[in-house]
Design an enzyme around this catalytic site. Structure first.
Site, PDB file in Angstrom:
ATOM      1  N   GLU A 119       0.829  -1.192   0.000  1.00 20.34           N
ATOM      2  CA  GLU A 119       0.000   0.000   0.000  1.00 20.34           C
ATOM      3  C   GLU A 119       0.870   1.251   0.000  1.00 20.34           C
ATOM      4  O   GLU A 119       1.937   1.277   0.608  1.00 20.34           O
ATOM      5  CB  GLU A 119      -0.918  -0.011   1.215  1.00 20.34           C
ATOM      6  CG  GLU A 119      -1.938  -1.131   1.096  1.00 20.34           C
ATOM      7  CD  GLU A 119      -2.955  -1.160   2.221  1.00 20.34           C
ATOM      8  OE1 GLU A 119      -4.103  -1.554   1.949  1.00 20.34           O
ATOM      9  OE2 GLU A 119      -2.619  -0.793   3.352  1.00 20.34           O
ATOM     10  N   CYS A 134       3.441   8.514   1.013  1.00 20.52           N
ATOM     11  CA  CYS A 134       3.943   7.590   2.028  1.00 20.52           C
ATOM     12  C   CYS A 134       4.223   6.255   1.338  1.00 20.52           C
ATOM     13  O   CYS A 134       3.314   5.594   0.842  1.00 20.52           O
ATOM     14  CB  CYS A 134       2.901   7.437   3.132  1.00 20.52           C
ATOM     15  SG  CYS A 134       3.389   6.284   4.417  1.00 20.52           S
ATOM     16  N   CYS A 141       6.494  -6.968   7.192  1.00 19.08           N
ATOM     17  CA  CYS A 141       7.604  -6.486   8.018  1.00 19.08           C
ATOM     18  C   CYS A 141       7.998  -7.605   8.960  1.00 19.08           C
ATOM     19  O   CYS A 141       7.141  -8.351   9.439  1.00 19.08           O
ATOM     20  CB  CYS A 141       7.165  -5.256   8.816  1.00 19.08           C
ATOM     21  SG  CYS A 141       8.522  -4.452   9.699  1.00 19.08           S
ATOM     22  N   CYS A 145       6.100  -4.989  15.682  1.00 15.43           N
ATOM     23  CA  CYS A 145       5.771  -4.049  16.756  1.00 15.43           C
ATOM     24  C   CYS A 145       4.320  -4.338  17.138  1.00 15.43           C
ATOM     25  O   CYS A 145       3.475  -4.579  16.275  1.00 15.43           O
ATOM     26  CB  CYS A 145       5.944  -2.613  16.295  1.00 15.43           C
ATOM     27  SG  CYS A 145       7.639  -2.269  15.790  1.00 15.43           S
ATOM     28  N   CYS A 148       1.233  -2.387  15.575  1.00  9.77           N
ATOM     29  CA  CYS A 148       1.261  -2.094  14.129  1.00  9.77           C
ATOM     30  C   CYS A 148       0.621  -3.209  13.315  1.00  9.77           C
ATOM     31  O   CYS A 148       0.972  -4.387  13.471  1.00  9.77           O
ATOM     32  CB  CYS A 148       2.703  -1.883  13.688  1.00  9.77           C
ATOM     33  SG  CYS A 148       2.883  -1.674  11.911  1.00  9.77           S
ATOM     34  N   CYS A 372      -1.403   5.854   9.899  1.00 11.45           N
ATOM     35  CA  CYS A 372      -0.156   5.222  10.366  1.00 11.45           C
ATOM     36  C   CYS A 372      -0.429   3.876  10.990  1.00 11.45           C
ATOM     37  O   CYS A 372      -1.269   3.758  11.876  1.00 11.45           O
ATOM     38  CB  CYS A 372       0.497   6.041  11.459  1.00 11.45           C
ATOM     39  SG  CYS A 372       1.141   7.577  10.917  1.00 11.45           S
TER      40      CYS A 372
HETATM   41  N1  SAH Z   1       8.969   0.582   9.954  1.00 14.49           N
HETATM   42  C1  SAH Z   1       9.187   1.972  10.073  1.00 14.49           C
HETATM   43  C2  SAH Z   1       8.349   2.795   9.139  1.00 14.49           C
HETATM   44  C3  SAH Z   1       6.867   2.461   8.991  1.00 14.49           C
HETATM   45  S1  SAH Z   1       5.770   2.703  10.337  1.00 14.49           S
HETATM   46  C4  SAH Z   1       8.996   2.423  11.482  1.00 14.49           C
HETATM   47  O1  SAH Z   1       8.502   1.657  12.282  1.00 14.49           O
HETATM   48  O2  SAH Z   1       9.402   3.536  11.786  1.00 14.49           O
HETATM   49  C5  SAH Z   1       5.401   4.453  10.377  1.00 14.49           C
HETATM   50  C6  SAH Z   1       5.019   4.943  11.779  1.00 14.49           C
HETATM   51  O3  SAH Z   1       3.694   4.521  12.176  1.00 14.49           O
HETATM   52  C7  SAH Z   1       5.946   4.413  12.845  1.00 14.49           C
HETATM   53  O4  SAH Z   1       6.300   5.416  13.748  1.00 14.49           O
HETATM   54  C8  SAH Z   1       5.080   3.388  13.512  1.00 14.49           C
HETATM   55  O5  SAH Z   1       5.544   3.080  14.780  1.00 14.49           O
HETATM   56  C9  SAH Z   1       3.744   4.057  13.499  1.00 14.49           C
HETATM   57  N2  SAH Z   1       2.637   3.146  13.788  1.00 14.49           N
HETATM   58  C10 SAH Z   1       2.595   1.822  13.593  1.00 14.49           C
HETATM   59  N3  SAH Z   1       1.390   1.321  13.962  1.00 14.49           N
HETATM   60  C11 SAH Z   1       0.668   2.359  14.392  1.00 14.49           C
HETATM   61  C12 SAH Z   1      -0.683   2.486  14.862  1.00 14.49           C
HETATM   62  N4  SAH Z   1      -1.483   1.452  14.929  1.00 14.49           N
HETATM   63  N5  SAH Z   1      -1.121   3.710  15.215  1.00 14.49           N
HETATM   64  C13 SAH Z   1      -0.320   4.793  15.084  1.00 14.49           C
HETATM   65  N6  SAH Z   1       0.944   4.727  14.623  1.00 14.49           N
HETATM   66  C14 SAH Z   1       1.433   3.529  14.282  1.00 14.49           C
HETATM   67 FE1  SF4 Z   2       7.497  -2.870  11.016  1.00 13.72          FE
HETATM   68 FE2  SF4 Z   2       5.231  -1.695  11.812  1.00 13.72          FE
HETATM   69 FE3  SF4 Z   2       7.276  -1.955  13.507  1.00 13.72          FE
HETATM   70 FE4  SF4 Z   2       7.452  -0.205  11.475  1.00 13.72          FE
HETATM   71  S1  SF4 Z   2       6.012  -0.119  13.164  1.00 13.72           S
HETATM   72  S2  SF4 Z   2       9.014  -1.700  12.143  1.00 13.72           S
HETATM   73  S3  SF4 Z   2       6.296  -1.342   9.863  1.00 13.72           S
HETATM   74  S4  SF4 Z   2       6.095  -3.655  12.579  1.00 13.72           S
END
Ligand code: SAH
Ligand code: SF4
Length: 384
Positions: A119, A134, A141, A145, A148, A372
């Protein structure tokens, strides 16, 4: 100076090779010119017996004018256009889905040659007539996390440089954002944030190659200040990105204590907070006015207390920084709740009082799961 040790580098590169994207040669033997460096493009042109200046022309047509067909390259005579078309293609991902949110955020599902998909989101600025694209760096991934959505999807593979640049080219196509015959230049799609699916620093080679292409002054010509790379904290690769690309850095911090960060950003077990902050301090520009953005997802009752806010300020003391507070965006099956607006406001006040900008990010495109952390190529998993 990179502090990447040889074994660390080997391990990261070996992992990248395991999830390798498709190469530039199509099933019919033609080569994709998108995603090649200038030197590689010159080599392709030489390999079909043409002069070096042809590579310069192709680069201009592909990246400055955004053309997809050799027949549209009016500075190249018809027989040579045809010859190029026999040997080469100018690829784009296929638009498998194109959704617009009520706030005009637009989400694309882009499908690649092997049917994998990612996406990509266009986020219009609320005030100015421009916006950010974006971009995703991986299909899925590996980092899981806890908050996420992308992290719940297994890593299918890395994206190639062609696929990373291709997301931007295809988004520009969708907005007709290429120079007009009158020479007006594109404005809308003028910023890139590497904040889509995947961890860009776990696919560093392809991401770096793609960013060098978009920064090239004879093509798209985005300045490094218009590009932000977001990482969950792959410390050794942060040094390399700083040296070689010098783009803006965003760090997904989300917690100020190792015990909590270990849990919600598991990569912290490998690169704990102290090392992460040290890497931020080494990042070029961190010594002067160039700010690092810390992203901090606001999870109710988890990381949103006033004590957390104070610890955050203490942690980043001395760094030119800004703290983006991101209210947690829920997704189907997620285990957290968004902090209350009052808790977010209080947190922001404490950070601001310490002299750091602390904007609260308004979720964009929530009705189409484009905010995000909500991205996941569901359609791909269904068909793939
Ligand atoms: N993998 C990279 C880039 C993609 S995520 C990273 O983690 O930085 C982009 C941003 O969205 C990151 O700061 C991530 O922690 C945040 N993010 C992930 N899941 C989220 C959620 N459910 N609500 C708000 N932000 C989120
Ligand atoms: Fe991967 Fe989501 Fe963690 Fe970014 S926030 S490193 S996309 S699992």
């Amino acid at each position: 100076m990179s502090d990447l040790t040889a074994p660390e580098r080997e391990r990261i590169l070996a992992k990248a090779a395991l999830f390798a994207p498709p190469g530039p040669v199509l099933a019919d033997g033609r080569r994709d010119l998108v995603g090649l460096s200038r030197a590689e493009l010159a080599a392709e042109v030489a390999a079909v017996g043409e002069q070096p200046f042809r590579a310069k022309q192709l680069w201009h047509w592909i990246y400055h004018q955004g053309v997809r067909e050799f027949s549209a390259m009016s500075s190249i005579a018809r027989p040579l256009q045809e010859k190029f078309a026999e040997h080469f293609v100018i690829s784009r991902p296929e638009v498998a889905l194109d959704q617009r949110a009520r706030d005009e955020t637009r989400k694309f599902l882009f499908k690649f040659r092997d049917n994998e998909a990612v996406e990509t989101v266009y986020i219009p600025d609320r005030v100015e007539d421009r916006g950010a694209v974006c971009i995703s760096s991986q299909v899925g991934c590996t980092l899981s996390c806890r908050f996420c959505h992308t992290g719940t999807q297994r890593l299918a593979r890395n994206l190639s440089a062609a696929e990373i640049v291709g997301q931007f080219l295809a988004a520009r196509d969708a907005y007709g954002e290429w120079p007009s015959p009158k020479g007006e230049t594109p404005r809308l799609l003028s910023t890139i944030v590497l904040m889509g699916m995947g961890e860009p620093l776990y696919n560093y080679e392809n991401v770096a190659k793609a960013m060098k292409i978009v920064m090239d002054g004879e093509g798209i010509g985005l300045s490094r200040r218009r590009i932000t790379l977001s990482t969950s904290g792959v410390v050794p690769m942060m040094d390399r990105a700083g040296e070689e690309l010098g783009v803006n850095l965003a760090v997904s911090l989300h917690a100020v204590r190792d015990d909590l960060r270990d849990e919600i950003v598991p990569l912290n077990r490998k690169y704990p907070i102290k090392e992460l902050i040290a890497a931020c301090k080494r990042y070029p520009g961190a010594s002067n006015a160039r700010r690092i953005t810390f992203e901090y997802v606001m999870l109710k009752g988890i990381n949103d207390s006033e004590t957390d806010a104070r610890a955050l300020v203490y942690l980043i003391a001395g760094l030119p920084a800004k703290v983006n507070l991101i209210p947690f965006n829920p997704w189907p099956g997620s285990a957290y709740e968004t902090s209350t607006p009052a808790a977010i406001r209080k947190f922001a006040e404490i950070v601001m009082a310490a002299g750091y900008a602390s904007p609260i990010r308004t979720p964009r495109g929530q009705d189409i799961l484009a905010a995000c952390g909500q991205l996941k190529s569901l359609e791909q998993t269904a068909t793939g």
